[in-house]
Every structure is written in structure tokens, then in C-alpha cells.
Design a protein around this motif. Structure first.
Motif, mmCIF file in Angstrom:
data_model
loop_
_atom_site.group_PDB
_atom_site.id
_atom_site.type_symbol
_atom_site.label_atom_id
_atom_site.label_comp_id
_atom_site.label_asym_id
_atom_site.label_seq_id
_atom_site.Cartn_x
_atom_site.Cartn_y
_atom_site.Cartn_z
ATOM 1 N N ARG A 93 -28.756 -17.253 -49.103
ATOM 2 C CA ARG A 93 -27.734 -16.975 -49.704
ATOM 3 C C ARG A 93 -27.965 -19.471 -49.820
ATOM 4 O O ARG A 93 -27.964 -19.625 -51.093
ATOM 5 C CB ARG A 93 -26.182 -16.776 -50.066
ATOM 6 C CG ARG A 93 -26.032 -15.490 -49.778
ATOM 7 C CD ARG A 93 -24.932 -15.325 -49.962
ATOM 8 N NE ARG A 93 -24.809 -13.540 -49.816
ATOM 9 C CZ ARG A 93 -24.268 -13.474 -48.694
ATOM 10 N NH1 ARG A 93 -23.752 -13.959 -47.469
ATOM 11 N NH2 ARG A 93 -24.277 -11.976 -48.418
ATOM 12 N N LYS B 240 -21.451 -13.900 -55.207
ATOM 13 C CA LYS B 240 -21.583 -12.708 -54.170
ATOM 14 C C LYS B 240 -21.361 -11.992 -54.932
ATOM 15 O O LYS B 240 -21.616 -10.947 -55.526
ATOM 16 C CB LYS B 240 -22.385 -12.239 -52.793
ATOM 17 C CG LYS B 240 -22.487 -10.747 -52.620
ATOM 18 C CD LYS B 240 -22.109 -10.355 -51.398
ATOM 19 C CE LYS B 240 -22.868 -9.059 -50.402
ATOM 20 N NZ LYS B 240 -22.483 -8.909 -49.136
ATOM 21 N N ARG C 169 -28.117 -21.334 -53.139
ATOM 22 C CA ARG C 169 -27.509 -22.295 -53.288
ATOM 23 C C ARG C 169 -28.472 -24.242 -53.088
ATOM 24 O O ARG C 169 -27.732 -24.443 -54.947
ATOM 25 C CB ARG C 169 -26.182 -21.748 -52.484
ATOM 26 C CG ARG C 169 -24.592 -23.031 -53.071
ATOM 27 C CD ARG C 169 -23.613 -22.955 -52.209
ATOM 28 N NE ARG C 169 -23.613 -23.682 -50.614
ATOM 29 C CZ ARG C 169 -23.605 -22.186 -49.804
ATOM 30 N NH1 ARG C 169 -23.635 -20.605 -50.617
ATOM 31 N NH2 ARG C 169 -23.650 -22.517 -48.505
ATOM 32 N N ASP D 242 -26.843 -8.735 -54.512
ATOM 33 C CA ASP D 242 -26.405 -10.193 -53.982
ATOM 34 C C ASP D 242 -26.736 -11.118 -54.610
ATOM 35 O O ASP D 242 -27.496 -11.044 -55.932
ATOM 36 C CB ASP D 242 -27.326 -10.493 -52.480
ATOM 37 C CG ASP D 242 -26.471 -11.613 -51.512
ATOM 38 O OD1 ASP D 242 -25.773 -12.055 -52.005
ATOM 39 O OD2 ASP D 242 -26.581 -10.914 -49.896
ATOM 40 N N VAL D 243 -26.697 -12.781 -54.871
ATOM 41 C CA VAL D 243 -27.189 -13.225 -54.999
ATOM 42 C C VAL D 243 -28.380 -13.591 -55.956
ATOM 43 O O VAL D 243 -29.086 -13.081 -54.900
ATOM 44 C CB VAL D 243 -26.228 -14.688 -55.218
ATOM 45 C CG1 VAL D 243 -24.925 -15.179 -55.251
ATOM 46 C CG2 VAL D 243 -26.879 -15.381 -53.409
ATOM 47 N N ALA E 116 -30.740 -12.674 -52.670
ATOM 48 C CA ALA E 116 -31.182 -13.217 -51.193
ATOM 49 C C ALA E 116 -30.833 -12.115 -50.353
ATOM 50 O O ALA E 116 -30.776 -10.639 -51.052
ATOM 51 C CB ALA E 116 -29.472 -13.478 -51.306
#
Length: 149
Positions: free
Chosen positions: A22, A42, A26, A52-53, A99
Motif C-alpha cells: 500500500r 483500502k 500511495r 485491497d488498494v 496491494a
């Protein structure tokens, strides 16, 4: 000096696994100025149906040339890094990068061609999970300026 066209069709061993986190997603989204919550939150990603992301579409550039790097560094190819610029890139997705993925890339030099006084080299990188599930294919073209003989 012209690039060695005998390298066209040459494939390289899979890269070491790249663990997608993650934090890395990001950071990449921040670097490209994209505030999409699917790349940062998330819960938002799960609400959209992802576990998830997910990563922005260009994220695989971070790791996709790992396995092709040895090809580009091979003195037999004849690439002059001092004259190299980025040409283009494109991505074909089976599914998003998520992720938690552990991804490997297998690179193949698919084309070397001359355009004026430049040489263009294209590397295809097949990105899969360590279990072998296809994720995407990246195509990266680099230009060696003034490389044609």
C-alpha cells in the motif's frame, strides 16, 4: 554503432519477486499527482470490489524492466546509455495490480528498428504473480539517439 539485432526475440529469466505494498502504491500515486481513493484507501477499494488498494495503471514501470535490465546492460547489445531517452510505454491489463501482490516479470526484446539516425528498442515484460497468474504486459521502447550506423 548499430544495436545488435540478434537480440530480437531473446528472453530473460524471470525477475526476483516484487512485493507490492500500500505504501509503494500511495507513494507512486502521490508522485504522479493522482488522488484517486482506490490507490489510497483500502475501504474505498473494497467498496469498488477489490480486495485491497489498487495501483495506478502506469505503476508496473517501477519494476517491469527488472528482468530486461540484464539485456540492456549486455555489452553484446551495443546500447550506449549516454544516448538513451525514453520513447514510449504501454500496458495491457488482465487485472489491476493490487496491494499484497508478489509479481515477477519475464522480459523479451521484441523489436530493434532504425528511425532516421536513431535506434528504437522495444522490451515486452510479462507480469505475473509468483503463482503464475497473468496480471499485465508492459511494452517499453527506448531510443538510442544517433545510434544508427
Amino acid at each position: 554503432m548499430a544495436l545488435n539485432r540478434d537480440f530480437v526475440g531473446r528472453s530473460y529469466p524471470p525477475s526476483a519477486p516484487y512485493e507490492v505494498s500500500r505504501v509503494k502504491i500511495r507513494e507512486f500515486a502521490t508522485a504522479i499527482g493522482d488522488n484517486n481513493p482506490l490507490y489510497r484507501d483500502k475501504e474505498a477499494a473494497q467498496a469498488a470490489g477489490y480486495p485491497d488498494v489498487i495501483a495506478p495503471p502506469t505503476f508496473p514501470i517501477v519494476f517491469s524492466l527488472q528482468s530486461g535490465g540484464e539485456a540492456l546492460a549486455d555489452p553484446g547489445l551495443g546500447l550506449n546509455f549516454a544516448m538513451v531517452v525514453h520513447g514510449e510505454q504501454r500496458f495491457e491489463y488482465v487485472r489491476p495490480v493490487i496491494a499484497g501482490d508478489e509479481l515477477v516479470t519475464t522480459a523479451t526484446i521484441t523489436d530493434i528498428r532504425t528511425a532516421g539516425s536513431n535506434e528504437l528498442l522495444t522490451v515486452r515484460s510479462d507480469v505475473t504473480t509468483v503463482e503464475g497468474e497473468p496480471v499485465c504486459v508492459t511494452y517499453n521502447t527506448i531510443v538510442e539517439r544517433g545510434g544508427a550506423a
